[in-house]
Motif scaffolding. Structure first.
Motif, short mmCIF file in Angstrom:
data_model
loop_
_atom_site.label_atom_id
_atom_site.label_comp_id
_atom_site.label_asym_id
_atom_site.label_seq_id
_atom_site.Cartn_x
_atom_site.Cartn_y
_atom_site.Cartn_z
N UNK A 1 1.66 -1.41 8.31
CA UNK A 1 0.52 -1.80 9.14
C UNK A 1 -0.06 -3.14 8.71
N UNK A 2 0.18 -3.52 7.47
CA UNK A 2 -0.37 -4.78 6.99
C UNK A 2 -1.80 -4.63 6.52
N UNK A 3 -2.24 -5.58 5.73
CA UNK A 3 -3.60 -5.57 5.19
C UNK A 3 -4.16 -6.98 5.30
N UNK B 1 0.84 -1.20 0.00
CA UNK B 1 0.00 0.00 0.00
C UNK B 1 0.88 1.25 0.00
N UNK B 2 0.28 2.39 0.21
CA UNK B 2 1.01 3.65 0.30
C UNK B 2 1.98 3.60 1.48
N UNK B 3 3.01 4.47 1.47
CA UNK B 3 4.02 4.44 2.54
C UNK B 3 3.43 4.51 3.95
N UNK B 4 2.38 5.30 4.13
CA UNK B 4 1.83 5.45 5.47
C UNK B 4 1.08 4.21 5.96
N UNK C 1 -4.41 4.35 -15.26
CA UNK C 1 -3.84 4.20 -13.92
C UNK C 1 -4.91 4.36 -12.86
N UNK C 2 -4.93 3.43 -11.93
CA UNK C 2 -5.84 3.51 -10.79
C UNK C 2 -5.05 3.20 -9.52
N UNK C 3 -5.58 3.58 -8.39
CA UNK C 3 -4.94 3.29 -7.11
C UNK C 3 -4.95 1.79 -6.85
N UNK C 4 -3.90 1.28 -6.23
CA UNK C 4 -3.84 -0.15 -5.94
C UNK C 4 -4.77 -0.54 -4.80
#
Length: 321
Positions: free
Chosen positions: A19-21, A12-15, A109-112
């Motif tokens: 944290x994990x998903x 995911x994004x750096x932030x 392009x789309x967000x992952x």
């Protein structure tokens, strides 16, 4: 049940990356149990590596996309750990990237990941490959030479990171590049001098050993331990990480074990490079050094197999100046 993309985006994004998903965690767990045992460790290494690029958004995005695609091929297609790959395997991966399945090609392009915080989910519209259209019709997918060289450069950087972390021994991406049509270009080829391991010569080792022996004789309370550790490193060809204390591990006397059938003494390493355990034969000279060291520590000469007495007991660093 929410829809998922045909390829699971892993990072995911750096932030959010550390944290994990839940979806990613379940996917990696399944991979670890079914095909690639070290998938979770590779995920941790890759996440740490990506975090080092979080201050450069463009680098982070490029590295993330490439490692995600690479892990997809390793985990889902080849069912092979990156540290087990050969040059031929890398060639197969390159061929896959040059001719990806149509279902994995997107045209915008789309967000992952979508959503906020703990509700973030893989975007079902995301695809690992981006194609082009002309007059509304898809153009056959192509991978330019520049894009291919960028892809290999990123993978080479990742392999170098794994080597630095002592998780991998070879940079398969660079090896492939050296033997590819790009290898004729010196700017892309690894020089032979870079492939030489930085090892001590016998003369250099003799200076190190004689110096630490002198220090141990002059001040045994401080340098006796250093003398033994250097003998251990030299005799068993160990990595520094295999005899140094770190989070979750500290070497103990019980790692010296005798084979009950052959009588040969071994030094057991519970976790070596690549997460594998191994045992190294102990020479007679090292066994004598071990006995001398134990005598200095006022321990019984023979090593008890389950002994938890630490090999490293202080953090004093010897001064060889």
């Amino acid at each position: 049940m929410k829809l998922l993309p045909p390829v699971i985006p892993i990072f995911d994004k750096p932030e959010y990356i550390l944290e994990g998903n839940p979806v990613v965690n379940q996917y990696i767990t399944n991979v670890s149990l079914s095909s690639v045992e070290d998938a979770s460790l590779l995920l941790e290494h890759a996440a740490d590596w990506l975090c080092e690029e979080k201050h450069c958004e463009n680098n982070y995005k490029a590295y993330r996309s490439e490692i995600t695609t690479f892990f997809h091929w390793c985990f889902d297609i080849a069912k092979l750990s990156p540290i087990q790959m050969t040059r031929k395997d890398m060639a197969k991966y390159i061929n896959y990237c040059q001719n990806p399945p149509e279902a994995l090609i997107g045209y915008f392009n789309v967000a992952q990941f979508t959503g906020k915080d703990e509700l973030r989910q893989p975007n079902p519209n995301w695809r690992p490959f981006i194609g082009k259209k002309a007059n509304g019709s898809p153009i056959p997918y192509t991978l330019s030479d520049n894009a291919l060289k960028t892809k290999i450069a990123i993978l080479s950087a990742f392999y170098n990171y794994l080597i630095t972390e002592e998780y991998c021994e070879r940079n398969v991406a660079q090896i492939w590049l050296n033997h590819s049509r790009f290898g004729k270009n010196k700017s892309y080829k690894m020089e032979s001098s870079d492939e030489k391991l930085p090892i001590f010569t016998e003369l250099q080792w003799s200076y190190v050993i004689s110096t630490v022996q002198k220090l141990a004789n002059e001040n045994p309370n401080i340098y006796q331990r250093h003398q033994f550790l250097i003998q251990l490193l030299y005799s068993c060809y160990l990595r520094i990480s295999e005899v140094s204390a770190r989070a979750g591990y500290s070497p103990v006397m019980g790692q010296f074990r005798q084979n009950q059938q052959t009588g040969i003494w071994l030094f057991y390493i519970p976790k070596s490079k690549g997460g594998k355990k191994r045992s190294v034969t102990v020479s007679k000279s090292l066994l004598n050094a071990l006995k001398s060291y134990r005598k200095f520590l006022k321990l019984r000469i023979s090593v008890i197999p389950d002994s938890g007495f630490g090999i490293i007991r202080t953090v004093v660093i010897p001064d060889f100046s």
